[in-house]
Write a protein that holds these residues in place. Structure first.
Motif, PDB file in Angstrom:
ATOM      1  N   PRO A  19       0.832  -1.191   0.000  1.00 31.89           N
ATOM      2  CA  PRO A  19       0.000   0.000   0.000  1.00 31.89           C
ATOM      3  C   PRO A  19       0.873   1.250   0.000  1.00 31.89           C
ATOM      4  CG  PRO A  19      -0.336  -1.377   1.972  1.00 31.89           C
ATOM      5  CD  PRO A  19       0.891  -1.860   1.262  1.00 31.89           C
ATOM      6  N   ASP A  20       0.399   2.328  -0.628  1.00 36.87           N
ATOM      7  CA  ASP A  20       1.100   3.599  -0.503  1.00 36.87           C
ATOM      8  C   ASP A  20       0.458   4.395   0.628  1.00 36.87           C
ATOM      9  OD1 ASP A  20      -1.221   4.685  -1.425  1.00 36.87           O
ATOM     10  OD2 ASP A  20      -0.454   5.249  -3.407  1.00 36.87           O
ATOM     11  N   PHE A  21       0.842   5.670   0.780  1.00 39.93           N
ATOM     12  CA  PHE A  21       0.358   6.444   1.914  1.00 39.93           C
ATOM     13  C   PHE A  21      -1.148   6.652   1.881  1.00 39.93           C
ATOM     14  CE2 PHE A  21       4.800   8.151   1.935  1.00 39.93           C
ATOM     15  CZ  PHE A  21       5.133   7.505   3.104  1.00 39.93           C
ATOM     16  N   PRO A  30       3.597  -7.657   2.675  1.00 43.15           N
ATOM     17  CA  PRO A  30       4.193  -6.862   1.603  1.00 43.15           C
ATOM     18  C   PRO A  30       5.608  -6.421   1.944  1.00 43.15           C
ATOM     19  CG  PRO A  30       2.810  -5.490   2.963  1.00 43.15           C
ATOM     20  CD  PRO A  30       2.689  -6.882   3.521  1.00 43.15           C
ATOM     21  N   ALA A  31       6.070  -5.342   1.280  1.00 41.17           N
ATOM     22  CA  ALA A  31       7.395  -4.798   1.579  1.00 41.17           C
ATOM     23  C   ALA A  31       7.478  -4.451   3.061  1.00 41.17           C
ATOM     24  CB  ALA A  31       7.648  -3.555   0.736  1.00 41.17           C
ATOM     25  N   VAL A  32       8.643  -4.707   3.651  1.00 47.52           N
ATOM     26  CA  VAL A  32       8.798  -4.556   5.100  1.00 47.52           C
ATOM     27  C   VAL A  32       8.704  -3.087   5.504  1.00 47.52           C
ATOM     28  CG1 VAL A  32      10.339  -4.958   7.039  1.00 47.52           C
ATOM     29  CG2 VAL A  32      10.153  -6.659   5.227  1.00 47.52           C
ATOM     30  N   SER A  33       7.975  -2.840   6.563  1.00 49.44           N
ATOM     31  CA  SER A  33       7.714  -1.485   7.044  1.00 49.44           C
ATOM     32  C   SER A  33       8.997  -0.767   7.456  1.00 49.44           C
ATOM     33  CB  SER A  33       6.761  -1.544   8.236  1.00 49.44           C
ATOM     34  OG  SER A  33       6.688  -0.300   8.886  1.00 49.44           O
ATOM     35  N   PRO A  34       9.085   0.542   7.185  1.00 45.65           N
ATOM     36  CA  PRO A  34      10.227   1.334   7.683  1.00 45.65           C
ATOM     37  C   PRO A  34      10.291   1.405   9.204  1.00 45.65           C
ATOM     38  CG  PRO A  34       9.046   2.525   5.954  1.00 45.65           C
ATOM     39  CD  PRO A  34       8.198   1.346   6.325  1.00 45.65           C
ATOM     40  N   VAL A  76       6.251   1.546   3.308  1.00 45.69           N
ATOM     41  CA  VAL A  76       7.285   2.083   2.428  1.00 45.69           C
ATOM     42  C   VAL A  76       6.639   3.097   1.479  1.00 45.69           C
ATOM     43  CG1 VAL A  76       8.978   1.516   0.644  1.00 45.69           C
ATOM     44  CG2 VAL A  76       8.599  -0.059   2.552  1.00 45.69           C
ATOM     45  N   PRO A  77       7.222   4.274   1.294  1.00 45.73           N
ATOM     46  CA  PRO A  77       6.651   5.244   0.355  1.00 45.73           C
ATOM     47  C   PRO A  77       6.554   4.672  -1.056  1.00 45.73           C
ATOM     48  CG  PRO A  77       8.359   6.263   1.702  1.00 45.73           C
ATOM     49  CD  PRO A  77       8.425   4.796   1.977  1.00 45.73           C
ATOM     50  N   ARG A  78       5.525   5.069  -1.756  1.00 46.83           N
ATOM     51  CA  ARG A  78       5.339   4.577  -3.119  1.00 46.83           C
ATOM     52  C   ARG A  78       6.507   4.961  -4.008  1.00 46.83           C
ATOM     53  NH1 ARG A  78      -0.259   4.456  -6.444  1.00 46.83           N
ATOM     54  NH2 ARG A  78       0.552   3.560  -8.377  1.00 46.83           N
ATOM     55  N   SER A  79       7.121   6.098  -3.718  1.00 52.86           N
ATOM     56  CA  SER A  79       8.247   6.551  -4.541  1.00 52.86           C
ATOM     57  C   SER A  79       9.415   5.571  -4.490  1.00 52.86           C
ATOM     58  CB  SER A  79       8.716   7.931  -4.071  1.00 52.86           C
ATOM     59  OG  SER A  79       9.137   7.881  -2.710  1.00 52.86           O
ATOM     60  N   GLU A  80       9.509   4.777  -3.434  1.00 54.71           N
ATOM     61  CA  GLU A  80      10.579   3.791  -3.302  1.00 54.71           C
ATOM     62  C   GLU A  80      10.219   2.461  -3.949  1.00 54.71           C
ATOM     63  OE1 GLU A  80      12.136   3.351   0.623  1.00 54.71           O
ATOM     64  OE2 GLU A  80      12.035   5.501   1.063  1.00 54.71           O
ATOM     65  N   ASP A  91       7.465   2.313  -6.850  1.00 56.14           N
ATOM     66  CA  ASP A  91       6.870   2.440  -8.174  1.00 56.14           C
ATOM     67  C   ASP A  91       7.957   2.523  -9.243  1.00 56.14           C
ATOM     68  OD1 ASP A  91       5.011   2.654 -10.124  1.00 56.14           O
ATOM     69  OD2 ASP A  91       4.265   4.628  -9.551  1.00 56.14           O
ATOM     70  N   GLY A  92       8.144   1.435  -9.982  1.00 56.82           N
ATOM     71  CA  GLY A  92       9.127   1.403 -11.050  1.00 56.82           C
ATOM     72  C   GLY A  92      10.560   1.248 -10.602  1.00 56.82           C
ATOM     73  N   THR A  93      10.793   0.996  -9.313  1.00 57.48           N
ATOM     74  CA  THR A  93      12.154   0.867  -8.797  1.00 57.48           C
ATOM     75  C   THR A  93      12.574  -0.597  -8.772  1.00 57.48           C
ATOM     76  OG1 THR A  93      11.483   0.596  -6.488  1.00 57.48           O
ATOM     77  CG2 THR A  93      11.725   2.858  -7.316  1.00 57.48           C
ATOM     78  N   PRO A  94      13.886  -0.875  -8.721  1.00 58.02           N
ATOM     79  CA  PRO A  94      14.336  -2.271  -8.592  1.00 58.02           C
ATOM     80  C   PRO A  94      13.762  -2.944  -7.341  1.00 58.02           C
ATOM     81  CG  PRO A  94      16.162  -0.867  -9.245  1.00 58.02           C
ATOM     82  CD  PRO A  94      15.015   0.056  -8.936  1.00 58.02           C
ATOM     83  N   TYR A  95      13.660  -2.185  -6.247  1.00 61.18           N
ATOM     84  CA  TYR A  95      13.111  -2.790  -5.032  1.00 61.18           C
ATOM     85  C   TYR A  95      11.636  -3.142  -5.209  1.00 61.18           C
ATOM     86  CZ  TYR A  95      11.749  -3.466  -0.157  1.00 61.18           C
ATOM     87  OH  TYR A  95      11.248  -3.987   1.011  1.00 61.18           O
ATOM     88  N   GLY A  96      10.875  -2.265  -5.854  1.00 63.62           N
ATOM     89  CA  GLY A  96       9.474  -2.557  -6.095  1.00 63.62           C
ATOM     90  C   GLY A  96       9.291  -3.808  -6.937  1.00 63.62           C
TER      91      GLY A  96
END
Length: 519
Positions: A75-77, A286-290, A489-493, A495-500
């Protein structure tokens, strides 16, 4: 071979059921296969399975609707999912054909076994303890109504208060009314003579517990803002580092233990190297929380403040799987299968053998007593079958706590909870006057008699017969359910990133789905 057959049979169920309950069902099959050895026991197991498949599969498709299932991969913010899993109304023809053939083989085998029964003398084996199932059941809390990325700098603690005593098991009786609905003292209106729980300041109470217990287990919900703000406050509180040697975390891949040791000791380690420890833990969707990054940073800051004195070690409790080498579900399976065994061994080798005191942090499903019973009850409810009354004589610690007790530990178990009355969204007004954050014992009071599942999942899990006192010694309360906040995790990290892209790949492996099913 038997487990492979059962895996294929599970593919007959709708994808939503498999994602939510497939691993739990498989774990129950493993437990029964291990405990019910010998010819007659094995025969009974397969007859039960075949009868269950015949009844439950049609019921599942009858009750299914086209829907987005499970948790979003990220999820994003705003709460909008970046990836989602979709399902269709009916099983794939290939899966139906394969499963039908397997069923014919299984039925034929059972018939043949029945004919040979008279000439076969079964062996008897001692039953081995059950291992609890993974927390990834959909009924375990994916918390909160909100999201946030605040960094939780916190104030100093109040003076300590002591939580007296261990939890006593509630002897109340339950009777099933409908599947998943129970009548019990926890459901009735509060009585004037109900003993009142005594909430204590959470930080000072936690520190005080280490006077009498060498292990304190905290069953968390993943990525909750208020929870991790408090944990950051706890590790930096005066007195914590003097009493606690180690903190063992689930969100930490053991492959990066040396890097984390250097980081929390105050060395100059790039943060992008340290964050691999929690981002690369095994079996996380999902992606691990900050929020876990906040906690690692808080331990480092606590050690820097305590430089020259006793230091806290942060121990990685997740198996040392290298995601660069994990390409298939088969590559991942050995690491997933040993998550609890690995965690317990880390505690035994690094804490108990050194006579240390440690705080253990892991998803609540891994720690709660009787959690295997909860999973069985939830599966029965999901299959629209009646849930039998609870036999408390059979309850006890699950795998990790049992293993540590056998190794000489004296653990105390705290579970995260909030102010819900049921899974209908109703609030329990008795929490209104509580300070936050607070810890309260579950022994001999109305709090301990509350049904555990709704309270520990913010009302997202259905009520089962187990109470809070059945499952833990004390409860942490950080905020009302409506105020609890998720940290993502922010969507900017992503959306379209290697981590995403890597998050999507891992989700496909963990859920045993092809990557194209992630949209």
């Amino acid at each position: 071979m038997s487990e492979k057959i059962y895996r294929w049979l599970l593919r007959l169920y709708p994808s939503r059921f498999r994602a939510s309950y497939g691993e739990d069902a498989l774990q129950l099959f493993r437990d029964r296969s291990r405990d019910e050895r010998g010819f007659l026991s094995g025969l009974r197991l397969w007859l039960d399975l075949l009868a269950d498949l015949t009844v439950s599969i049609p019921a599942e498709y009858h009750h299914q609707r086209l829907a987005i299932i499970g948790r979003s991969v990220q999820p994003d913010f705003s709460g909008r999912p970046l990836f989602q899993l979709l399902e269709s109304e009916s099983p794939r023809p290939g899966a139906l054909l394969s499963a039908a053939l397997l069923l014919l083989v299984a039925v034929g085998s059972v018939s043949l076994a029945m004919n040979l029964r008279g000439s076969y003398q079964p062996s008897s084996f001692a039953a081995t303890p059950q291992h609890p199932s993974d927390e990834n059941s959909s009924t375990l809390w994916h918390p909160a109504r909100q999201t946030a990325d605040a960094k939780g700098e916190v104030a100093a603690p109040e003076e300590p208060n002591i939580i007296a005593g261990n939890a006593k098991r509630d002897a109340g009786k339950y009777s099933a009314v409908l599947p998943g609905r129970f009548t019990s003292p926890a459901n009735s209106a509060p009585q004037a003579q109900d003993p009142q729980p005594k909430p204590h300041d959470a930080t000072s109470a936690m520190i005080q517990l280490f006077q009498t217990h060498n292990i304190v287990m905290f069953g968390e919900v993943h990525g909750n803002k208020q929870e991790y703000e408090w944990l950051c406050k706890l590790v930096k509180a005066p007195g914590f580092a003097d009493r606690v040697d180690d903190i063992v975390v689930e969100h930490g891949n053991s492959l990066y233990q040396a890097t984390v040791d250097r980081y929390v000791a105050g060395e100059n380690v790039p943060f992008d190297q340290v964050q691999k420890a929690w981002r690369n833990m095994i079996a996380s969707v999902p992606a691990v929380s900050p929020a876990y990054g906040w906690f690692y940073r808080a331990v480092r800051e606590a050690n820097l403040r305590h430089r020259g004195r006793h230091q806290i070690r942060l121990l990685m409790g997740s198996p040392p799987g290298d995601w660069e080498k994990i390409k298939t579900p088969q590559d991942l399976a050995p690491y997933e299968a040993e998550r609890e065994q690995w965690y317990a061994q880390v505690v035994k080798d690094n804490v108990l053998t050194k006579h240390h005191r440690a705080l253990l942090i892991m998803g609540a499903g891994h720690f709660l007593r009787g959690h295997s019973q909860v999973l069985q009850d939830e599966l029965l409810f999901q299959q629209h079958r009646p849930v039998p009354p609870l036999n408390r004589a059979q309850l006890g610690p699950d795998y990790i706590e049992r293993t540590l007790r056998n190794a000489g530990a004296n653990p105390y178990l705290i579970v995260f909870g909030t102010n819900v009355a049921d899974n209908q969204g109703d609030a329990d007004e008795r929490f209104a006057s509580w300070p936050t954050p607070a810890i309260a014992s579950l022994s001999g009071n109305w709090l301990g008699r509350l049904p555990a599942q709704p309270v520990t999942t913010c009302g997202r899990a259905l009520q089962t017969p187990l109470t809070l006192a059945d499952e833990a010694d004390a409860m942490l309360y950080v905020a009302p359910c409506a105020d609890l906040t998720d940290v993502n995790v922010p969507r900017s990290e992503l959306d379209g990133t290697p981590y995403g892209k890597e998050v999507a790949r891992r989700a496909a492996l963990i859920l045993a789905l092809p990557p194209q099913r992630l949209q």
